[in-house]
Design an enzyme around this catalytic site. Structure first.
Site, PDB file in Angstrom:
ATOM      1  N   ASP A  36      14.940  -0.916  65.816  1.00 36.05           N
ATOM      2  CA  ASP A  36      14.858  -0.596  64.395  1.00 36.05           C
ATOM      3  C   ASP A  36      15.615   0.669  64.014  1.00 36.05           C
ATOM      4  OD1 ASP A  36      13.533  -2.651  63.113  1.00 36.05           O
ATOM      5  OD2 ASP A  36      11.532  -1.776  63.344  1.00 36.05           O
TER       6      ASP A  36
ATOM      7  N   LYS B  92      16.818   1.163  60.479  1.00 40.57           N
ATOM      8  CA  LYS B  92      15.926   1.460  59.358  1.00 40.57           C
ATOM      9  C   LYS B  92      16.075   2.897  58.879  1.00 40.57           C
ATOM     10  CE  LYS B  92      12.312  -2.036  59.657  1.00 40.57           C
ATOM     11  NZ  LYS B  92      10.879  -2.323  59.903  1.00 40.57           N
TER      12      LYS B  92
ATOM     13  N   HIS C  62      19.347  -3.347  57.729  1.00 32.58           N
ATOM     14  CA  HIS C  62      18.957  -2.477  58.842  1.00 32.58           C
ATOM     15  C   HIS C  62      19.295  -3.110  60.197  1.00 32.58           C
ATOM     16  CE1 HIS C  62      15.212  -4.850  59.518  1.00 32.58           C
ATOM     17  NE2 HIS C  62      15.224  -4.286  60.710  1.00 32.58           N
TER      18      HIS C  62
ATOM     19  N   HIS D 207      15.799 -10.123  64.015  1.00 29.59           N
ATOM     20  CA  HIS D 207      15.249 -10.863  62.874  1.00 29.59           C
ATOM     21  C   HIS D 207      15.878 -12.255  62.723  1.00 29.59           C
ATOM     22  CE1 HIS D 207      12.433  -8.050  61.107  1.00 29.59           C
ATOM     23  NE2 HIS D 207      13.317  -7.081  61.238  1.00 29.59           N
TER      24      HIS D 207
END
Length: 450
Positions: A313, A316, A341, A366
């Protein structure tokens, strides 16, 4: 032992810090060029230049820790707020103008008025709290990354001013780390250079000489800042030359433990971005390791996947907390910004030779087996096994942790949701492996309790 360029890793991670500060790409790289020029001109030793180099690249290590607070207090996009605030000096008129022009622009009139009033009444305490949090957190993470106390102190003192008017400790003159004195000046030079050009940067430097900035630092810079320097600062190959500027210019030897420490430390930067992601990267790494172990991966492969999980991540840092922490459904451009992100994560990690093989794994977390994921919408076999593991771990943690739009779910409900999407969203084998691992962990815990 493996040969890595520590500078390569840190310069790539500095791009992630630029994202969360809302700065144009390469901000920390340019700051490093400016600061190292100043340090050399001031006659710093080789050892001091080495420590200065890493202080400049990592000056913003604590920057994610106040992002959510900015959104909460100022009802603002933290990325835009941070970007514009770097152009504000110490005068009351500038500060008031900034507060009024950047607070609650998307809020109702009454809510905006309350926020502005709170800031005007408690501005000093608010600034102290946020700067203290940022500086202390940055120094802590530098220590986690095995940098010297001098580097940590340089990050801790970044917002101190030469005349004693800075924060968090109100240090003055030579009591402020020389690295911080150089880094603060270099930061302001780059911000004004990128926003208005060399003349504006030079004028601001002169204006704050003796107040914000050490006169010796200012004079050292002005003595070398000719047109060749400014052209060099805007050069597209600056990052390559900054890597060559690393004191000693040698490959650093680092063992696998050091790479683990770097990944774990930067996971702290990532998770500090939002109160709802505190500990998220560590938990995803834990669930990832449980799945990988259950699926028969050896220790070396598990270690590699765990690093990708810790850093999945990192992108982000480039998403505003007004989106990350929004309690309702994301719509339109908000959703597009959130989806970016994943691409940011891949882009940042691909810059690091030691982590480049993790970039595609982390950046695809994702994606869905049915092709309805993002950023590429790939399907089935195009999603590698390592990504499928991290994706399952990521969703399981998201379901079982508090989020701005709902409370944490019980474990069984989370598994029910995962099973409902098995074969479409996530790999059934990964879900089953996680269930077995969690069940074993529960049994072991129950035996210990008994």
């Amino acid at each position: 032992m493996i040969a890595i360029r520590l500078a390569e890793i840190m310069s790539a991670l500095s791009h992630a810090l630029d994202l969360t500060e809302g700065q144009p790409q390469g901000h920390c790289i340019r700051v490093c060029r400016i600061g190292m020029t100043i340090g050399a001109r001031m006659g710093l030793s080789e050892k001091a230049l080495e420590e200065l180099y890493y202080t400049l690249l990592l000056k913003d290590l604590g920057c994610s820790s106040n992002a959510a607070r900015i959104c909460e207090l100022y009802l603002a996009d933290d990325l835009r707020f941070k970007r514009d605030f770097k152009l504000v000096g110490s005068s009351l008129s500038q500060v008031l103008g900034f507060v009024i022009s950047h607070t609650g622009l998307q809020a109702g009139l009454a809510e905006r008025f309350r926020s502005v009033l709170n800031i005007l009444r408690n501005g000093g305490a608010i600034a102290q709290e946020m700067i203290e949090t940022r500086c202390q957190r940055g120094a802590e993470i530098a220590r986690m990354m095995r940098f010297s106390e001098n580097v940590a102190q340089g990050i801790l003192d970044l917002d101190e001013h030469f005349d004693g008017g800075g924060r968090p400790q109100g240090l003055k003159g030579q009591d402020i780390s020389i690295f911080a004195r150089i880094a603060l000046a270099a930061q302001v030079i780059d911000v004004f250079f990128m926003s208005a050009g060399p003349e504006a940067a030079t004028a601001e430097l002169r204006y704050r000489r003796g107040a914000w900035f050490d006169p010796d630092v200012v004079d050292a810079f002005l003595s070398v800042a000719d047109w060749h320097f400014w052209d060099d600062l805007a050069s597209p190959d600056l990052e390559t030359r900054i890597l060559a500027l690393e004191p000693g210019n040698t490959l650093r030897l680092a063992d696998e433990d050091y790479l683990d420490d770097i990944a774990a430390a930067f996971a702290q930067v990532i998770d500090a971005k939002s109160p709802y992601t505190s500990g998220h990267s560590d938990r995803v790494a834990l669930f990832t390791d449980l799945i990988a172990e259950e699926m028969g991966y050896d220790l070396s492969a598990r270690r590699r996947i765990k690093r990708a999980a810790l850093l999945h991540d990192i992108g982000k840092l480039g998403v505003s907390n007004s989106i990350l922490d929004k309690p309702g459904r994301l719509e339109g451009e908000e959703w597009e910004a959130m989806k970016r992100h994943a691409s940011y994560s891949e882009e940042i990690l691909s810059r690091i030779g030691a982590f480049a093989d993790l970039a595609r794994i982390a950046g695809a977390h994702h994606e869905r087996l049915d092709g309805k994921g993002y950023p590429r919408g790939i399907t089935g076999e195009a999603i590698c096994a390592e990504t499928r593991i991290i994706s399952t771990a990521d969703v399981f943690d998201a379901l079982t942790a508090d989020r701005p739009y709902r409370a944490a779910m019980p474990v069984e409900k989370a598994f029910a949701i995962l099973r409902d999407g098995a074969g479409q969203a996530h790999d059934p084998a990964c879900i089953e492996a996680l269930e077995r691992a969690i069940r074993r962990a529960d049994l072991a815990g129950a035996k210990q309790a008994a």
